[in-house]
Enzyme design. Structure first.
Site, PDB file in Angstrom:
ATOM      1  N   ASN A  29       0.828  -1.200   0.000  1.00 43.52           N
ATOM      2  CA  ASN A  29       0.000   0.000   0.000  1.00 43.52           C
ATOM      3  C   ASN A  29       0.870   1.260   0.000  1.00 43.52           C
ATOM      4  O   ASN A  29       2.087   1.202  -0.141  1.00 43.52           O
ATOM      5  CB  ASN A  29      -0.966  -0.017   1.189  1.00 43.52           C
ATOM      6  N   GLN A  66      -8.197  -4.857 -14.453  1.00 43.64           N
ATOM      7  CA  GLN A  66      -7.235  -4.036 -13.729  1.00 43.64           C
ATOM      8  C   GLN A  66      -7.929  -3.057 -12.792  1.00 43.64           C
ATOM      9  O   GLN A  66      -7.426  -2.744 -11.718  1.00 43.64           O
ATOM     10  CB  GLN A  66      -6.323  -3.294 -14.706  1.00 43.64           C
ATOM     11  N   HIS A 118      -8.585  -3.977  -9.022  1.00 40.29           N
ATOM     12  CA  HIS A 118      -7.507  -3.979  -8.031  1.00 40.29           C
ATOM     13  C   HIS A 118      -7.686  -2.894  -6.983  1.00 40.29           C
ATOM     14  O   HIS A 118      -7.412  -3.098  -5.805  1.00 40.29           O
ATOM     15  CB  HIS A 118      -6.156  -3.763  -8.716  1.00 40.29           C
ATOM     16  N   GLU A 127       2.117   0.285 -16.995  1.00 40.31           N
ATOM     17  CA  GLU A 127       2.518  -0.953 -16.327  1.00 40.31           C
ATOM     18  C   GLU A 127       2.212  -2.145 -17.235  1.00 40.31           C
ATOM     19  O   GLU A 127       3.072  -2.974 -17.513  1.00 40.31           O
ATOM     20  CB  GLU A 127       1.764  -1.080 -15.006  1.00 40.31           C
ATOM     21  N   HIS A 128       0.961  -2.252 -17.679  1.00 37.69           N
ATOM     22  CA  HIS A 128       0.542  -3.272 -18.642  1.00 37.69           C
ATOM     23  C   HIS A 128       0.115  -2.566 -19.918  1.00 37.69           C
ATOM     24  O   HIS A 128      -0.723  -1.660 -19.876  1.00 37.69           O
ATOM     25  CB  HIS A 128      -0.651  -4.083 -18.129  1.00 37.69           C
ATOM     26  N   ASP A 169      -0.328 -12.010 -15.219  1.00 38.26           N
ATOM     27  CA  ASP A 169      -0.410 -11.768 -13.781  1.00 38.26           C
ATOM     28  C   ASP A 169      -0.184 -13.046 -12.978  1.00 38.26           C
ATOM     29  O   ASP A 169       0.258 -12.987 -11.828  1.00 38.26           O
ATOM     30  CB  ASP A 169      -1.782 -11.198 -13.424  1.00 38.26           C
ATOM     31  N   GLU A 209      44.317  16.123 -15.527  1.00 36.65           N
ATOM     32  CA  GLU A 209      43.380  16.234 -14.411  1.00 36.65           C
ATOM     33  C   GLU A 209      44.073  16.638 -13.111  1.00 36.65           C
ATOM     34  O   GLU A 209      43.435  16.706 -12.059  1.00 36.65           O
ATOM     35  CB  GLU A 209      42.632  14.912 -14.223  1.00 36.65           C
ATOM     36  N   HIS A 249      48.790   9.491 -10.096  1.00 35.87           N
ATOM     37  CA  HIS A 249      48.265   8.582 -11.106  1.00 35.87           C
ATOM     38  C   HIS A 249      49.196   8.552 -12.314  1.00 35.87           C
ATOM     39  O   HIS A 249      49.511   7.484 -12.862  1.00 35.87           O
ATOM     40  CB  HIS A 249      46.875   9.041 -11.571  1.00 35.87           C
TER      41      HIS A 249
END
Length: 439
Positions: free
Chosen positions: A219, A264, A267, A330-331, A364, A418, A423
């Site tokens: 949730n 859907q 849901h 989403e779908h 699903d 740099e 280095h």
């Protein structure tokens, strides 16, 4: 349902006001509500500070459950597996098998490449040490979601897979969730729900192990908790209410379109369900069919469609593609004459269903794909859950002395540019005969 369903947005897509189009596309739910953010922050801090004591207290306060122990005994999982309806168990085992097949094929492989002679760079996938799978237990229990999280993690080789799900009055998660955890191969299960479960998995407590990634739907409080702890552990894609975008041409069956929207919409009252179909007549038929196809949860379906639903007509499929890219569903379902040929036009979607046999319900539950997917436009940046979510990659490299000598000069030039002279010195040493490496 006998009463006509009201759909929030109808008419031609091209005539939709800019404000209405923006409302459809920018559909983030109330996870950003200030009150939710504040409450979740307090729960996370409390669990981090008090550990198991906070989890027990919050179970009493929020779930009305008096817990004597947080972890579900292993024998309770096996009892649940054996006690559920045999037909449900058979279906869950079939889903597990398909997930194993599909996600096993998705496992990344070791890759080694020679960028120049003597320079080998490799990338090796390593399973995470521990993951947490959240299983909702509020309005309904979703054993399929347990499998969607647990099975790919197991297939990827994760040794510790921890499921958390809210306790019922008996102090345990629902029987079917426990059965799914056993069938999927979870190693431990805890009777903890809500934001406190996410906190326990992220920080660890006396009983709950700290994990490396947390996945699974929930949730608004669960989603907000995952957002807030994302800097501590990895999470899957941001998830909100379910959603679908159906794109149909003149071959689409209006009742099929309506059934997919209703599926859907059931849901959540905040689910977003949109159809773009070629022609005003087909759009009208879809809207009319919605009244006939809803067989249950009519109040939820009605609330969703009346607040966020859309059945819009388009002149041709070319009109649909820019909207689909903006919406990032989403779908996404393609009920068109040549769905395979159309697929390359879709770049932003959690998962795509091609053709009239490919109901979202199959994805699903049982195709072997995953139903844990990005929502609210997150599909522009995130992918659906897979074995890739349960591995990290170790990159390694070897350089021969001959290749080092060839690279030394150019690397030293870049390092000097740099301002990193040490280095530069480390690289330049390899250009000297006999220098830089082991003797």
């Amino acid at each position: 349902m006998s009463n006509a369903l009201s759909v929030r947005f109808t008419g031609p897509l091209r005539a939709l006001p800019a404000t209405a189009r923006r409302e459809i596309v920018e559909r983030a739910r109330s996870q950003e509500d200030v009150a939710v953010t504040r409450v979740v922050g307090q729960i996370l801090a409390r669990v981090k500070r008090e550990g198991d004591a906070a989890l027990v207290a919050l179970a009493r306060e929020l779930d009305r459950a008096d817990l004597t122990k947080l972890e579900v005994p292993r024998e309770a999982l096996e009892e649940a597996r054996n006690a559920i309806d045999p037909e449900v168990r058979r279906a869950l085992e079939r889903t597990r098998a398909n997930l194993e097949t599909v996600h096993g094929a998705f496992i990344p492989r070791v890759i080694e490449i020679e960028s120049e002679p003597g320079i080998l760079v490799g990338r090796r996938p390593d399973p995470l040490a521990a993951v947490g799978v959240y299983a909702p237990g509020g309005r309904a229990a979703y054993p399929s979601s347990v499998l969607m999280g647990v099975v790919p993690a197991r297939v990827a080789g994760v040794p510790e897979i921890v499921v958390c799900s809210p306790p019922g009055k008996n102090g345990l998660p629902s029987q079917v969730v426990l059965a799914a955890a056993a069938i999927g191969g979870a190693t431990r299960v805890f009777a903890i729900g809500g934001a406190q479960a996410i906190a326990a998995l992220a920080f660890g407590t006396e009983s709950v192990p700290r994990v490396d990634r947390i996945v699974g739907p929930g949730n608004a409080y669960v989603a907000e908790a995952k957002r807030q702890i994302a800097g501590n552990v990895g999470i899957d894609a941001p998830a909100g209410p379910s959603e679908i975008l159906v794109i149909g041409d003149d071959t689409a069956n209006p009742e099929h379109v309506a059934r997919e929207l209703a599926a859907q919409a059931e849901h959540d009252p905040e689910a977003s369900c949109v159809a773009l179909v070629v022609g005003d007549a087909l759009a009208a038929q879809v809207s009319e069919a919605l009244t006939r196809v809803v067989v249950d949860r009519g109040e939820v379906v009605s609330a969703s469609l009346s607040s966020r639903g859309a059945v819009l007509s388009i002149e041709s499929l070319e009109e649909a593609w820019p909207f689909a890219a903006d919406y990032a569903a989403e779908h996404l379902m393609l009920l068109v004459r040549e769905p395979q040929a159309t697929l390359p036009k879709i770049r932003h979607a959690g998962t795509v269903f091609l053709g009239d046999g490919s109901s979202v319900a199959f994805g699903d539950y049982m195709t072997g794909a995953n139903h844990v997917l990005p929502t609210a436009g997150a599909g522009r940046s995130f992918s659906g859950l897979s074995t890739l979510d349960f591995v990290r990659f170790t990159t390694y490299q070897t350089v021969t002395r001959e290749a080092a000598a060839r690279m030394a000069g150019d690397v030293a030039v870049l390092a000097e540019a740099e301002g990193l002279r040490n280095h530069a010195a480390a690289a330049a040493a390899f250009s000297l005969p006999g220098a830089g490496g082991s003797r």
